[in-house]
Design a protein around this motif. Sequence first.
Motif, PDB file in Angstrom:
ATOM      1  N   HIS A 205     -24.058 -94.214 -66.350  1.00 31.86           N
ATOM      2  CA  HIS A 205     -23.643 -93.190 -65.388  1.00 31.86           C
ATOM      3  C   HIS A 205     -22.683 -93.753 -64.344  1.00 31.86           C
ATOM      4  O   HIS A 205     -22.644 -94.949 -64.096  1.00 31.86           O
ATOM      5  N   ARG A 209     -27.029 -93.062 -58.380  1.00 31.24           N
ATOM      6  CA  ARG A 209     -27.540 -91.741 -57.987  1.00 31.24           C
ATOM      7  C   ARG A 209     -27.514 -90.772 -59.167  1.00 31.24           C
ATOM      8  O   ARG A 209     -28.478 -90.047 -59.413  1.00 31.24           O
ATOM      9  N   ASP A 210     -26.421 -90.787 -59.892  1.00 37.99           N
ATOM     10  CA  ASP A 210     -26.333 -89.932 -61.082  1.00 37.99           C
ATOM     11  C   ASP A 210     -27.439 -90.266 -62.077  1.00 37.99           C
ATOM     12  O   ASP A 210     -28.082 -89.386 -62.654  1.00 37.99           O
ATOM     13  N   THR A 213     -30.936 -89.286 -60.761  1.00 38.35           N
ATOM     14  CA  THR A 213     -31.055 -87.826 -60.753  1.00 38.35           C
ATOM     15  C   THR A 213     -31.275 -87.306 -62.175  1.00 38.35           C
ATOM     16  O   THR A 213     -32.136 -86.453 -62.419  1.00 38.35           O
ATOM     17  N   VAL A 216     -34.926 -88.260 -63.246  1.00 41.86           N
ATOM     18  CA  VAL A 216     -35.973 -87.483 -62.568  1.00 41.86           C
ATOM     19  C   VAL A 216     -35.908 -86.014 -62.990  1.00 41.86           C
ATOM     20  O   VAL A 216     -36.941 -85.378 -63.234  1.00 41.86           O
ATOM     21  N   ASP A 217     -34.704 -85.477 -63.101  1.00 43.60           N
ATOM     22  CA  ASP A 217     -34.563 -84.077 -63.520  1.00 43.60           C
ATOM     23  C   ASP A 217     -35.171 -83.855 -64.899  1.00 43.60           C
ATOM     24  O   ASP A 217     -35.820 -82.843 -65.160  1.00 43.60           O
ATOM     25  N   LYS A 221     -40.816 -86.235 -61.748  1.00 41.95           N
ATOM     26  CA  LYS A 221     -40.925 -87.162 -60.619  1.00 41.95           C
ATOM     27  C   LYS A 221     -41.882 -88.318 -60.913  1.00 41.95           C
ATOM     28  O   LYS A 221     -41.841 -89.353 -60.253  1.00 41.95           O
ATOM     29  N   GLU A 241     -35.514 -90.853 -52.219  1.00 40.05           N
ATOM     30  CA  GLU A 241     -34.705 -89.713 -51.744  1.00 40.05           C
ATOM     31  C   GLU A 241     -34.644 -88.630 -52.815  1.00 40.05           C
ATOM     32  O   GLU A 241     -34.781 -87.435 -52.532  1.00 40.05           O
ATOM     33  N   ILE A 242     -34.458 -89.060 -54.057  1.00 46.63           N
ATOM     34  CA  ILE A 242     -34.282 -88.093 -55.153  1.00 46.63           C
ATOM     35  C   ILE A 242     -35.609 -87.487 -55.605  1.00 46.63           C
ATOM     36  O   ILE A 242     -35.723 -86.280 -55.802  1.00 46.63           O
ATOM     37  N   ALA A 243     -36.632 -88.326 -55.782  1.00 41.29           N
ATOM     38  CA  ALA A 243     -37.902 -87.829 -56.329  1.00 41.29           C
ATOM     39  C   ALA A 243     -38.910 -87.491 -55.256  1.00 41.29           C
ATOM     40  O   ALA A 243     -39.904 -86.814 -55.528  1.00 41.29           O
TER      41      ALA A 243
ATOM     42  N   ARG B  23     -28.241 -84.508 -69.110  1.00 40.56           N
ATOM     43  CA  ARG B  23     -27.219 -84.745 -68.087  1.00 40.56           C
ATOM     44  C   ARG B  23     -25.807 -84.583 -68.643  1.00 40.56           C
ATOM     45  O   ARG B  23     -24.831 -84.533 -67.880  1.00 40.56           O
TER      46      ARG B  23
END
Lengths: 432, 432
Positions: A205, A209-210, A213, A216-217, A221, A241-243, B23
């Motif tokens: 990625h 962050r990508d 994300t 987790v998406d 989580k 921060e993300i999860a 993604r």
Amino acid sequence: MSATTALLTDHYELTMLQAALARGTAGRRSVFEVFARRLPGGRRYGVVGGTGRLLDAIERFSFDDDALVFLEQQNVVDGATLAWLSDYRFSGDVWGYGEGETYFPNSPLLVVESTFAEAVVLETLALSVLNFDSAVATAASRMTTAAGARPCIEMGSRRTHEQAAVAAARAAYIAGFTTTSNLEAGRTYGVPTAGTSAHSFTLLHDTERDAFTAQVDSLGKGTTLLVDTYDVDEAVRLGVEIAGPELGAVRLDSGDLLSLATEVRALLDSLGARDTRIVVTSDLDEHAIAALAAAPVDAYGVGTRLVTGSGSPTAGMVYKLVAREDDDGTMVSVEKKSPDKISHGGRKFALRRRNRRGVAEAEVVGVGRQPVDDGNDRPLLIPLVRGGETIGREPLTSARERHERSRAELPPTALQLSRGEPAIPTRWEDRS
Amino acid sequence: MSATTALLTDHYELTMLQAALARGTAGRRSVFEVFARRLPGGRRYGVVGGTGRLLDAIERFSFDDDALVFLEQQNVVDGATLAWLSDYRFSGDVWGYGEGETYFPNSPLLVVESTFAEAVVLETLALSVLNFDSAVATAASRMTTAAGARPCIEMGSRRTHEQAAVAAARAAYIAGFTTTSNLEAGRTYGVPTAGTSAHSFTLLHDTERDAFTAQVDSLGKGTTLLVDTYDVDEAVRLGVEIAGPELGAVRLDSGDLLSLATEVRALLDSLGARDTRIVVTSDLDEHAIAALAAAPVDAYGVGTRLVTGSGSPTAGMVYKLVAREDDDGTMVSVEKKSPDKISHGGRKFALRRRNRRGVAEAEVVGVGRQPVDDGNDRPLLIPLVRGGETIGREPLTSARERHERSRAELPPTALQLSRGEPAIPTRWEDRS
């Protein structure tokens, strides 16, 4: 790869068979025994692994047309031997230590009683299975001892032969590992599988962050984020921060794990992610695991050192003829005289001698008969095959439970990781 | 055991795939590379083993119904991922060092170029095959170096997993072993098989005379008699009495092999059996073989130490993403920053730099392009798979010949058995 296991056999077993058939001695009743002269690497105990796999392999031991054609074309054996092999099904009896059981030098781990012909051809297969699986189970048991209540995850598949990897995952589970990364071990043996993420996923990625994300998406989580691709501190902050505080775990795969785990725990706590676990990996063995006991680590992922037996990649077991029928039909004990490789002739029986508190005190091996039970003893050989029929099959969880019980009754010295003597002595009780 | 190799895979490869599919990054063109950061055990060179097996395994890598049902029932991945897997066939390109080739730290041993999705799922399978087979081939090469013109016989099947044993026999053959005891290696790969006899065969019979007579009568005078069951001197005399001077060989499996071989040679000669060979076995490794150079030994049988990589049971190779497509379709180099595990990003190429006399001087690794040939250099990466089609298949003897040639062009220090630095340095030629 063939479905039959019959050619997982050494050339000499079939040529010995040919000579014995021609001589008229192939049908002599014989007792072969698997044992280890010593425990490798100064270990305090060994762990029997592979019994269940061996029972499956013996059932699949038959010479199909492909195998017979190969043996004929290569002139491995003569026509009479080929004819005999074409009908081969093991019809004898097998006893063995239960899978997961602890063992000691000269423990009679497997006893195969049949004709010489039927039993001699199983030598290599029996040893391959037991030597590899026991080496891994023995190493695994030391690791789960060192880990205490913290779970151990088997992730060594990439460091050993692809099929050995499946067996290693199974053996590790018997010795207390909770999960494996190996999917085939999940399908074939029902070992629970689990996984985290690799550096390649982050690097795929554009940004960490990508990657986080995306993970987790898609995986939720509760997933485990690998946080050491770039900067650990930043990655942990980003993960939370993300999860959010529901982030399942972070994995550390490099660096000084002791101090790093402490720093990451403090950081996670400061971010409110008190339930986020820390998984550590990176060339762990039982000693590294023990050294991390004081660190705030929640799980250990173990790879290379597990599947290679942590310095002892084979258990060193041998398969020896210990008794056979005489001309007049009586069984006689036999043993070779090679000075540095003494064998003990005779059919063996074995008990785990325990004191009144149930603590193991000795491995008592009886020659020719079952040793006398002192009142608290536990017989060790259980029937596995009777008249060619498998009767010792059991769920893998039974072997896992047996191991836990057996290890728990050993004296405390057994759990020392340092090199030393076997935790209990082996005592002979000869027929007299 | 399943015919598909698709579950010989780590759980995380499929969950990473799921996240990347979701993604939209799974289709990014990616380059994965197999390399070893160091040579294990202070070795002077490594030997690539397993390439041919890996090509077979990639061809059989597809998710059959059984596999898909397992993945679904265990909730390993979601429905979209299952659908994608059900169509999986590797359609990318693979280059690699030829099987049997020598290698050094950071040699780009295998380059897999495809989408991320197609390539990431091959990680564990590729590493399992290459790590095990290369560990055995590397150990085997040191043993055949130590043995010189004397043949080495592979007989380690019983000391490793039963399928690993087949691969070990194959890897040993590539690195110069002449025969194996493993019959499946004979059937599957055409490795010549051979065997002697076990103590059990002697013990089965009432006397050693009976046993030797049975063996010679059935297998011919050229057979190998095992002479250390009781008294070596008596057994050798008996063997020559029964078979005459045409007796093929005697095997010594215990004791001080150096002095014993000398005594047995003198005895055989005194009995007129000047052509009867002496085969020695018993925990041999490259050092023990070298120590027997002065002894009148005709062949070495090697078991445990061979199949366990003589102290280095895995080659320690890793599979890393080194380049991938960016959003705009250009390829970018990627590497992680973990301090103790630096990777070198970028697609690699490699040459063996040789001086005018043809002696290897350096491993030259080009990043992003083929290094410039100095005039005597040899390119190392050969195409193995193109557009999903295997194009690198070759007879096993080609790998064996490649190994012999490659080892012969290394500088003399490469053949030292002592621990030390790699025989030649690895030099980087960055795109600049």
